[in-house]
Design an enzyme around this catalytic site. Sequence first.
Site, PDB file in Angstrom:
ATOM      1  N   ASP A  21      -1.034  -2.959   1.693  1.00  0.00           N
ATOM      2  CA  ASP A  21      -1.461  -1.645   2.172  1.00  0.00           C
ATOM      3  C   ASP A  21      -1.084  -1.449   3.640  1.00  0.00           C
ATOM      4  O   ASP A  21      -1.067  -2.404   4.413  1.00  0.00           O
ATOM      5  CB  ASP A  21      -2.985  -1.532   1.986  1.00  0.00           C
ATOM      6  N   HIS A  38       7.825   1.517   4.485  1.00  0.00           N
ATOM      7  CA  HIS A  38       8.080   0.869   3.189  1.00  0.00           C
ATOM      8  C   HIS A  38       9.254  -0.112   3.307  1.00  0.00           C
ATOM      9  O   HIS A  38       9.233  -1.181   2.702  1.00  0.00           O
ATOM     10  CB  HIS A  38       8.374   1.919   2.114  1.00  0.00           C
ATOM     11  N   LEU A 132       8.527 -19.982  -9.554  1.00  0.00           N
ATOM     12  CA  LEU A 132       7.512 -18.977  -9.215  1.00  0.00           C
ATOM     13  C   LEU A 132       7.746 -17.727 -10.063  1.00  0.00           C
ATOM     14  O   LEU A 132       8.883 -17.266 -10.195  1.00  0.00           O
ATOM     15  CB  LEU A 132       7.645 -18.620  -7.724  1.00  0.00           C
TER      16      LEU A 132
HETATM   17  C1  FPP Z   1       1.011   0.940   0.549  1.00  0.00           C
HETATM   18  O1  FPP Z   1       1.154   1.488   1.809  1.00  0.00           O
HETATM   19  C2  FPP Z   1       2.290   0.572  -0.022  1.00  0.00           C
HETATM   20  C3  FPP Z   1       2.852   1.147  -1.116  1.00  0.00           C
HETATM   21  C4  FPP Z   1       2.242   2.230  -1.865  1.00  0.00           C
HETATM   22  C5  FPP Z   1       4.169   0.741  -1.608  1.00  0.00           C
HETATM   23  C6  FPP Z   1       4.476  -0.709  -1.481  1.00  0.00           C
HETATM   24  C7  FPP Z   1       5.932  -0.849  -1.306  1.00  0.00           C
HETATM   25  C8  FPP Z   1       6.552  -1.803  -0.572  1.00  0.00           C
HETATM   26  C9  FPP Z   1       5.855  -2.898   0.085  1.00  0.00           C
HETATM   27  C10 FPP Z   1       8.011  -1.775  -0.385  1.00  0.00           C
HETATM   28  C11 FPP Z   1       8.827  -1.864  -1.582  1.00  0.00           C
HETATM   29  C12 FPP Z   1       8.397  -2.882  -2.541  1.00  0.00           C
HETATM   30  C13 FPP Z   1       9.221  -3.774  -3.098  1.00  0.00           C
HETATM   31  C14 FPP Z   1       8.710  -4.696  -4.127  1.00  0.00           C
HETATM   32  C15 FPP Z   1      10.613  -3.865  -2.710  1.00  0.00           C
HETATM   33  P1  FPP Z   1       0.785   3.028   2.019  1.00  0.00           P
HETATM   34  O2  FPP Z   1       2.006   3.830   1.845  1.00  0.00           O
HETATM   35  O3  FPP Z   1      -0.322   3.396   1.115  1.00  0.00           O
HETATM   36  O4  FPP Z   1       0.320   3.002   3.496  1.00  0.00           O
HETATM   37  P2  FPP Z   1      -0.830   3.892   4.159  1.00  0.00           P
HETATM   38  O5  FPP Z   1      -2.106   3.574   3.438  1.00  0.00           O
HETATM   39  O6  FPP Z   1      -0.829   3.412   5.563  1.00  0.00           O
HETATM   40  O7  FPP Z   1      -0.413   5.307   4.013  1.00  0.00           O
END
Ligand code: FPP
Length: 241
Positions: A21, A38, A132
């Site tokens: 997050d 991201h 893994l």
């Molecule tokens: C949460 O942060 C994250 C996500 C919804 C997406 C997770 C994606 C990645 C870590 C990158 C791509 C993944 C892979 C496997 C290559 P948020 O957008 O909710 O952040 P916020 O709460 O600060 O708005």
Amino acid sequence: MSKNQIASELSAPKHIAIIMDGNGRWANQRGLPRIAGHRAGAESVRRTVEGCKNLGIKHLTLYAFSSENWKRPESEIKALMQLLERFLKEKTKEMMAHNVRLNAIGRTDMLPKKTCAQLNKAIEKTANNTALTLNLALSYGSREEIVDAAKLIAEKVAAGKLSVDDIDNSTISSHLYTAGQPDPDLLIRTSGEFRLSNFLLWQLSYSEIVILDKFWPDFAESDLYDAVTHFHSRQRRFGAI
Ligand code: FPP
């Protein structure tokens, strides 16, 4: 404690689950577009997979895209899918080199065709790797997973293949998307929020939980080691005394 000590002296958790997050807020703090967060988050994914492998952890489940994330602006969804495609394309080689098996949990048929194809390609290519298992939770919601499991079980009962009296905890577990994998011993969530957000509700019943007050792109290998060390310091009794 050093990573070698963690890996050799203590029995590592078998399965770590992570709610990644804070990508958006990380970007926001820097005056960058959310997708930059991201992108930095994808780099944390790479580091974390490597870290888990070094610690001898056998299963890692990452919450990469929830069923609720479909409510985000189309532009962000599109950018996330493109990022995932690129990640899969670029990292399959590394996964092969590190003996990592890729798996996906969730209603992945809802992903764009191109993303789905790239995902299936990487899953097939890495299918025989054994060090893994990396589960990417994509278009994943735990309640939906439980609904899907209930439907599968009901179909078996209706077809006379399963008796109602034989349904127990293991029946549910073996019809979830994570069937055949141990439940996570440890859940890590970044960005300081104390919520499960519809993630692995059944599987996390007995997991230790570590909440970190930093955004996912800032999650370092040392944070992983600290979380695992913390996990070892807690006595797990599973309801017994
Ligand atoms: C949460 O942060 C994250 C996500 C919804 C997406 C997770 C994606 C990645 C870590 C990158 C791509 C993944 C892979 C496997 C290559 P948020 O957008 O909710 O952040 P916020 O709460 O600060 O708005």
